[in-house]
Motif scaffolding. Structure first.
Motif, PDB file in Angstrom:
ATOM      1  N   GLU A   1     -71.333  15.647-123.429  1.00  0.00           N
ATOM      2  CA  GLU A   1     -71.643  14.242-123.670  1.00  0.00           C
ATOM      3  C   GLU A   1     -73.118  13.972-123.465  1.00  0.00           C
ATOM      4  OE1 GLU A   1     -69.041  12.147-121.094  1.00  0.00           O
ATOM      5  OE2 GLU A   1     -67.253  13.039-122.015  1.00  0.00           O
TER       6      GLU A   1
ATOM      7  N   ASP B   1     -75.685  20.963-117.180  1.00  0.00           N
ATOM      8  CA  ASP B   1     -76.135  19.573-117.271  1.00  0.00           C
ATOM      9  C   ASP B   1     -77.647  19.443-117.056  1.00  0.00           C
ATOM     10  OD1 ASP B   1     -73.479  19.224-117.418  1.00  0.00           O
ATOM     11  OD2 ASP B   1     -73.280  17.935-115.659  1.00  0.00           O
TER      12      ASP B   1
ATOM     13  N   ASN C   1     -73.311  18.445-120.308  1.00  0.00           N
ATOM     14  CA  ASN C   1     -73.704  17.065-120.570  1.00  0.00           C
ATOM     15  C   ASN C   1     -75.213  16.831-120.395  1.00  0.00           C
ATOM     16  OD1 ASN C   1     -70.993  16.675-120.905  1.00  0.00           O
ATOM     17  ND2 ASN C   1     -70.704  16.100-118.752  1.00  0.00           N
TER      18      ASN C   1
ATOM     19  N   ASN D   1     -65.485  20.418-122.027  1.00  0.00           N
ATOM     20  CA  ASN D   1     -65.856  19.058-121.633  1.00  0.00           C
ATOM     21  C   ASN D   1     -64.911  18.402-120.629  1.00  0.00           C
ATOM     22  OD1 ASN D   1     -67.916  17.269-121.819  1.00  0.00           O
ATOM     23  ND2 ASN D   1     -66.860  15.966-123.316  1.00  0.00           N
TER      24      ASN D   1
END
Lengths: 722, 455
Positions: free
Chosen positions: A361, A395, A378, A53
């Motif tokens: 996230e 992502d 993410n 991350n």
């Protein structure tokens, strides 16, 4: 005396000044000049990919800062704008004693080009640390730097210190836990000078060669197979000028290091510094991404761990190495296992199991999802019932319900996987089409020199992201978006080596068996080495060795013929072509057509045995089909009786050893061969005659086919009568 | 100890002419007034290795050697003398006597080794590791005169030469690579699979294979039988065993006894487990792999054997007498820095010295020798019953037994064999004088080899 003393004190007083004048500098290459992280790196530079991350470059910069580096030049090439933007917005732009400057280039295609450009800029004034932006470390530089400076003072030619670390490659796969190929380094144990650097790229079969002059100059050399190159180099200024002088140096190791070691005119020397308890590793491929992520989560890299590095978002470390950001929405029945990282704002549904994974996230994970050993970046959406094992998910990916990722899958940015779709193992999926220029193997070979431009091109591609996605939707199931990249031929079987997934057991088994075989065949080579020796003293000996050699050759030849034959069978190659290929093999191995006949027949029978059959009669049928279909191939190598006899002998040998199932069918197959006019009766009769004098044990098959031979003889006599 | 010792004493050697002759075969060549073979036998007796076979080349030489041994070592040593034909090599000699070998382990020593390394230590190392072969390695001897005042050219020879290239494991216990002879002049080729197994290998060029080996008898006999082209222990058999140590099944599949001792030493237990697990899972093996399967079809791991090294400490003395230079060096050292080798020193009743005759340190005079007036002897060995006239100067030389030296002779850096007669005012510099030679009055020789013509 007095003058000397004065000189000494002068030097002492000089030193701190010198240090003060030259703050420690570092060059950080924010481009790996390699293609190992494709397709992800088509859209985002490697140094910005999240590692637990946090972008990789943050780990590198954090280490450089902690190691006392004051000035870092970040060299950006591919996606340079993204890197520069990131750095400007990050904490690094506003550190008091740590300046980060960027150098941008659009036409550098290798580390060599980068260093040449930096030399032109004339920004490096003393010793510097050369590192790429994908390195994670917590080592202390002080000692290595000190050693380097002292060596440099004594010997102006000691221009570089390489950091190495203990790491024994797996005995089976011959690669380290970071997925890099095995490396052989010869180091002088006293001076720590590097004498020889050989990675697998220079593969000489079974042997490592050490130059005789090295041995003459160093009474003791330690040859290491158990060290790992950390790709952290402490360099003197001369390194930059050397790159400029040798404009053909591209790769740091393959060209620069090896070039210096080979070139004894200038006499430049490279030394090594081994670290023992601290951590240093570079992310070279997906496997090292996986390994290093785990090391970070298990805190080997402390203080380079997520909860220390990003102080802003509160990350709590819980028992069993579970990291959880503050506002994670976790269902009561969800199970987050050990060594797992869950990023901020992520929602996890009921009965979902996550272990040994990193979830970034803003992800939304549905119910009944299984995530194991995977890296989810993410804003990823994973719907109910999905299964992920050892995958990397970038992502914005959407996995519709019930989709399955098999081990080793890479999903690049914003890919959508359709409902219930199973993405096969080791697939790489991207919204971008695979660059076609890469199709040839040769291109891959020089990936280091072309990748830069490749990544640049992709930037242009980036603008017009695949307009006709709907067409290809079927590739990823209903509603799926993205292209599955095809794997180049030849690399396919190597895919598992660098994948995030652990190496499957069957691969290991296969490798073990291969290795055994290799060693057995190597035996011949070994002996021939001594054969050379003995040629001086003893001719009989060398002759003997030659025999062993040729037998060895025959084994190889037989394998090659078998492979050719199998390809011919599976790909329906025309008989004429197969004949040509076998002939070419015959010439290159310097074999006679007798050997070809034997080898082809062997391959045919082997295939017949291996194709499924339940009874002897079926096997006979298999063999008959095989012989009928390929008789022309076999016949083209049967010119005279000797060759036909060879076929019979070969068959006999097979019945005894490798294909015992044929033993019972021996007379039938012999008859078949006779019927198909592959064997003439003369050949069979002469074989029978030859065998007449042999041991009882050798006559087993002769006896079995007695009837047939009797019949042949009678037929012959009848002919004679006529 | 159940150790049988084979002393390869040799017989003739071209390197040492004219020092050796029919009457003085190599094993009996005197070093500091003792036959060279004495030093080996003495060390063996010290280590309590008493079951010996002394192999001599040639029947006549064997008789000479046998006679001497029975005279000198009446006590304690059980010695058999075996005569073998000349020029069959060290391996050939072992092959010729292999039916005499009965013990579990065999120690093979070269008869020309002058050393203070206890053979018992080599044997113990061998036993401790249960090795197939253990080789004794020593530091490369520094050749040439230590006090190189006499001639500047010798400085060159003092640079240690290279005799072997040796690969060792990090603990310096196992021998992983060995190159001898012409191989050391080429680039070294090191086997990768051995490197894979050990991880790191130390390559040394400052060690010498001292030609003292301990073998497991079964292995030695197997190799001797199977590889009948192997001629030399040092160049063929030992390198072969070292090369094949990780795949000895190719060689030793005839031997049923426990040979699978080596695998665990090189690969960690973890790998062992993994490997066996993998093998257990293995489906049918391919055609070309008969070796990985036992006859009954059960899987087994690869067989290995151990090759060990015993490295003598750098302070110990270890030189082989295989050249004239070595002969000079050994004579000098045994009377000088390595005089502990002559523990039970045998300097007989003081020889008769004339007036004003000086004998410097590091000299030896055999019993019954006489010297005239005003002689000078420095760093030299003089044998028994020599008659030396007046005004004779002997420096850095070896004079054997029953030599007559006339007045006013000057002998420098030379070897004078037995029964030589030097008439008055002979000057020898760096010469070799063969047995029984007569140098007539007033002759001067420099750097020559003088020998009687063989009748």
């Amino acid at each position: 005396m007095g003058a000397q003393k004065k000189g000494a004190t002068a030097r002492v007083s000089e030193d701190p000044e010198e240090l003060a004048r030259n703050p420690l500098q570092a060059i950080l290459l924010a481009d790996s000049f390699a293609t190992t992280f494709r397709p992800i790196t088509l859209e985002r530079p490697k140094v910005l990919l999240p590692l637990v991350n946090i972008p990789m470059i943050d780990y590198t910069l954090a280490w450089l800062e902690s190691a006392g580096v004051e000035e870092v030049f970040v060299f950006c090439c591919a996606h340079s704008k993204q890197v520069i933007d990131y750095l400007e917005s990050s904490q690094w732009s506003s550190q008091p004693n740590f300046s980060v400057a960027t150098i941008e280039s659009h036409n550098s295609i290798s580390a060599g080009d980068a260093l040449r450009l930096i030399y032109e800029r004339n920004v490096i004034h003393g010793d510097f640390v050369l590192i790429s932006g994908d390195t994670v470390s917590n080592m202390l530089l002080t000692q290595a730097l000190q050693e380097h400076k002292e060596r440099k003072k004594k010997d102006a030619n000691a221009i570089m210190t390489m950091v190495v670390k203990q790491s024994k490659p797996s005995p089976i796969t011959q690669q380290s836990r970071l997925g890099t190929d095995e490396l052989f380094m010869a180091i002088n144990p006293v001076t720590k000078q590097l004498l020889c650097y050989e990675d697998k790229a220079e593969y000489s079969k079974g042997f490592i060669s050490l130059d005789k002059t090295l041995i003459a100059d160093n009474p003791s050399i330690i040859l290491h197979n158990d060290k790992q190159d950390c790709y952290i180099d402490i360099c003197s200024q001369e390194v930059l000028s050397l790159f400029t002088d040798n404009f053909d140096y591209q790769h740091l190791r393959r060209h620069f290091v090896k070039g210096l070691l080979v070139d004894d005119i200038m006499g430049y020397k490279i030394f090594t510094h081994e670290i023992h308890s601290s951590y240093a590793a570079r992310i070279d491929n997906f496997r090292s991404y996986d390994t290093i992520s785990k090391d970070i989560i298990q805190r080997w890299t402390y203080p380079s761990v997520p909860d220390v590095l990003c102080g802003s978002t509160a990350i709590k470390v819980e028992r069993q190495g579970t990291y959880r950001a503050s506002d994670v929405t976790l269902s009561r029945s969800a199970h987050v296992g050990s060594f797992t990282f869950i990023g901020q704002g992520t929602k996890i549904g009921n009965d979902t199991k996550i272990s040994h994974s990193v979830v970034g996230e803003g992800c939304t994970i549905g119910s009944n999802v299984t995530i194991e050993g995977s890296y989810i970046w993410n804003n990823v959406t994973i719907e109910d019932g999905c299964q992920l094992r050892h995958a990397i998910v970038c992502d914005g990916v959407i996995m519709k319900s019930g989709a399955v990722l098999q081990p080793g899958v890479i999903l690049s940015f914003k890919v959508v996987v359709g409902q219930q779709f199973v993405v096969p193992a080791y697939s790489k999926v991207s919204l971008l089409q695979q660059p076609t220029q890469q199709d040839s193997d040769e291109e891959l070979e020089y990936a280091d020199s072309t990748s830069g431009t490749g990544e640049l091109q992709s930037e242009k591609l980036n603008g017009d992201i695949a307009p006709d996605l709907s067409e290809t939707a079927s590739e990823l199931g209903t509603g799926g978006v993205g292209y599955i990249w095809s794997v180049f031929e030849g690399v396919q079987d190597e895919e598992w080596r660098h994948s995030v997934a652990p190496i499957p057991t069957d691969k290991l088994v296969k490798l073990m068996l291969d290795e055994d075989e290799e060693q057995l065949t190597q035996d011949g080579n070994v002996l021939s080495a001594s054969g050379e020796l003995k040629a001086d003293s003893d001719d009989n000996g060398s002759e003997d060795e030659n025999n062993e050699d040729s037998r060895d050759d025959y084994v190889f030849f037989e394998k090659e013929v078998e492979a050719t034959f199998l390809r011919a069978v599976h790909e329906n190659v025309k008989v004429d072509h197969a004949v040509l290929e076998v002939n070419a093999l015959r010439l290159s191995y310097n074999m006679a057509s007798v050997d070809c006949a034997g080898a082809i027949f062997y391959s045919m029978m082997k295939l017949a045995v291996e194709s499924p059959h339940s009874s002897a009669s079926e096997l006979h049928k298999n063999a008959a089909e095989m012989i009928t279909k390929w008789q022309k191939l076999l016949k083209s190598f049967l010119h005279d009786i000797d060759e036909e006899i060879e076929v019979i002998l070969k068959f006999e040998e097979m019945c005894l050893e490798s294909a015992k199932e044929f033993a019972a069918l021996f007379p039938q197959v012999l008859h078949l061969l006779y019927d198909k006019e592959i064997l003439q009766e003369d050949a069979i009769l002469r074989w029978a005659d030859e065998k007449e004098g042999a041991d009882e044990s050798d006559k087993v098959f002769l006896k079995r086919s007695e009837k047939f031979i009797q019949w042949l003889k009678e037929a012959e006599e009848e002919d004679d009568d006529d | 100890m159940d150790f049988q010792v084979v002393v390869l004493a040799g017989g003739n050697s071209k390197n040492l002419t004219p020092l050796i002759s029919k009457d003085v075969p190599k094993p009996l060549l005197p070093v500091a007034n003792r036959p060279v073979l004495y030093y080996v036998l003495h060390q063996l007796r010290q280590s309590n290795l008493k079951d010996l076979i002394v192999v001599v080349e040639g029947e006549d030489a064997a008789l000479h050697v046998g006679g001497w041994i029975s005279k000198t070592f009446v006590d304690g040593l059980h010695v058999e003398i075996a005569a073998v034909p000349e020029d069959i090599g060290t391996a050939g000699a072992l092959r010729a006597i292999s039916h005499h070998l009965t013990a579990k382990d065999i120690l093979v020593v070269s008869g020309d080794l002058v050393s203070d390394v206890p053979p018992g230590a080599v044997a113990a190392t061998h036993r401790r590791h249960d090795a197939a072969v253990t080789a004794m390695l020593c530091s490369v001897p520094v050749s040439g005169s230590l006090e190189s005042g006499s001639s500047g050219g010798k400085d060159k020879t003092r640079k240690p030469g290279r005799y072997n290239i040796i690969g060792l494991d990090p603990c310096k216990q196992f021998l992983l690579h060995i190159a001898t002879g012409s191989e050391i002049e080429k680039d070294s080729r090191l086997q990768k699979h051995i490197l894979h197994a050990v991880g790191q290998m130390e390559i040394r060029s400052d060690l010498m294979d001292a030609h003292m080996y301990a073998f497991k008898r079964s292995v030695l006999q197997e190799v001797l039988d199977q590889k009948d082209t192997f001629q030399s222990l040092k160049q063929d058999i030992v390198p072969y065993l070292v090369r094949s140590q990780l795949k000895s099944e190719a060689l030793l599949n005839g031997i049923s006894q426990a040979e699978e001792n080596g695998n665990e030493k090189l690969s960690s237990p973890n790998n062992q487990v993994l490997v066996s697990k993998i093998l257990a899972n293995a489906s049918t093996p391919s055609f070309h792999e008969p070796y990985s399967m036992e006859p009954d079809g059960s899987a087994q791991t690869r067989k290995t054997h151990k090759c060990c090294a015993y490295i003598a400490s750098s302070s110990s003395y270890c030189v082989r007498l295989n050249s004239i230079q070595a002969f000079m060096d050994i004579n000098r050292d045994v009377t000088g820095e390595a005089d502990h080798l002559l523990s039970d020193n045998i300097i007989g009743p003081s020889p008769k010295l004339g007036t004003k005759t000086t004998v410097g340190p590091h000299c030896m005079l055999g019993e019954g020798s006489e010297m005239g007036d005003k002689c000078q002897v420095k760093r030299s060995v003089i044998g028994r019953h020599c008659r030396i006239g007046s005004h004779v100067k002997i420096v850095n030389s070896v004079v054997m037994n029953h030599v007559t030296i006339g007045d006013g002779c000057i002998i420098q850096g030379s070897v004078v064999c037995s029964n030589v007669q030097l008439q008055e005012r002979v000057v020898l510099k760096d010469c070799l004088v063969g047995a029984g030679f007569v140098v007539t009055m007033g002759n001067e020789y420099k750097g020559e080899s003088l020998a009687r013509k063989e009748k």
